[in-house]
Design a protein around this motif. Structure first.
Motif, PDB file in Angstrom:
ATOM      1  N   UNK A  64       0.855  -1.180   0.000  1.00  0.00           N
ATOM      2  CA  UNK A  64       0.000   0.000   0.000  1.00  0.00           C
ATOM      3  C   UNK A  64       0.895   1.236   0.000  1.00  0.00           C
ATOM      4  N   UNK A  65       0.698   2.100  -0.967  1.00  0.00           N
ATOM      5  CA  UNK A  65       1.444   3.353  -1.053  1.00  0.00           C
ATOM      6  C   UNK A  65       0.683   4.467  -0.349  1.00  0.00           C
ATOM      7  N   UNK A  66      -0.600   4.592  -0.680  1.00  0.00           N
ATOM      8  CA  UNK A  66      -1.443   5.623  -0.081  1.00  0.00           C
ATOM      9  C   UNK A  66      -2.701   4.971   0.457  1.00  0.00           C
ATOM     10  N   UNK A  67      -2.873   5.020   1.759  1.00  0.00           N
ATOM     11  CA  UNK A  67      -4.085   4.499   2.384  1.00  0.00           C
ATOM     12  C   UNK A  67      -5.268   5.362   1.944  1.00  0.00           C
ATOM     13  N   UNK A  68      -6.428   4.749   1.841  1.00  0.00           N
ATOM     14  CA  UNK A  68      -7.618   5.478   1.412  1.00  0.00           C
ATOM     15  C   UNK A  68      -7.936   6.685   2.275  1.00  0.00           C
ATOM     16  N   UNK A  69      -7.572   6.639   3.569  1.00  0.00           N
ATOM     17  CA  UNK A  69      -7.840   7.751   4.478  1.00  0.00           C
ATOM     18  C   UNK A  69      -7.036   9.008   4.175  1.00  0.00           C
ATOM     19  N   UNK A  70      -6.005   8.918   3.335  1.00  0.00           N
ATOM     20  CA  UNK A  70      -5.207  10.092   2.977  1.00  0.00           C
ATOM     21  C   UNK A  70      -5.905  10.987   1.957  1.00  0.00           C
ATOM     22  N   UNK A  71      -6.890  10.428   1.267  1.00  0.00           N
ATOM     23  CA  UNK A  71      -7.590  11.190   0.237  1.00  0.00           C
ATOM     24  C   UNK A  71      -8.661  12.057   0.879  1.00  0.00           C
ATOM     25  N   UNK A  72      -8.954  13.212   0.281  1.00  0.00           N
ATOM     26  CA  UNK A  72      -9.986  14.076   0.859  1.00  0.00           C
ATOM     27  C   UNK A  72     -11.348  13.389   0.864  1.00  0.00           C
TER      28      UNK A  72
END
Length: 175
Positions: A140-148
């Motif tokens: 995982x590079x970017x967890x979904x929680x990092x997105x607005x």
């Protein structure tokens, strides 16, 4: 190469291709759609690390792959987006584009991100690694929680899973 693939020409995108590339991305219903302006910039600034497939009859783009070399790791080709117009899917064109782009750029490794629900992209990049005898790592590079947060009613963004393919210059690897 199939007859359908042979009827295509692969070349760097031109600024004039930006609108067609945006449309193909939009119609994929899978890719995150960027602004139409960003596709124009992509065709100008990253043409050397991107390709379009054009039909022989009218020269219109029917598929594309966009990429860039990571500034901090210039031997790493990041594949940003790859999509095929619906009328040309199922002919192996995405694989042909990916093979052609990596042959042209000759990177040390390829990176891309794929959301867990994007089965076609998972299959494409897994098959690419297998076809070339390359190792494939996923994390995982970017967890979904990092997105607005999204508009009410929209699903939260899924995690972006990093696919790292390579190194190309290892025993058994082939381009």
């Amino acid at each position: 190469m199939t007859a359908a693939q042979a009827a295509m020409t692969l070349e760097s995108p031109r600024v004039e291709d930006g609108a067609a590339i945006w449309r193909i991305a939009r119609d994929s219903r899978v890719l995150d759609l960027n602004s139409s302006y960003s596709y124009l910039l992509w065709c100008r600034d990253f043409a050397a690390t991107s390709l379009v497939a054009r039909t022989a009859d009218d020269g219109e783009p029917v598929a594309f792959v966009t990429g860039y070399l990571r500034p901090d790791r210039p031997g790493t080709l990041v594949v940003w987006q790859i999509a095929v117009d619906e009328s040309h899917r199922g002919r192996g064109l995405a694989g042909v584009l990916l093979d052609a782009l990596t042959a042209r750029v000759a990177p040390d490794e390829v990176e891309t991100t794929v959301t867990p629900d994007n089965t076609p992209s998972d299959r494409l990049f897994t098959a690419y690694a297998t076809r070339h005898g390359l190792p494939l790592e996923r994390e995982v590079l970017f967890d979904g929680g990092l997105f607005p947060e999204t508009v009410e009613g929209d699903a939260a963004h899924q995690p972006e899973v990093l696919y790292r393919i390579g190194p190309f210059h290892s025993p058994g690897a082939s381009l």
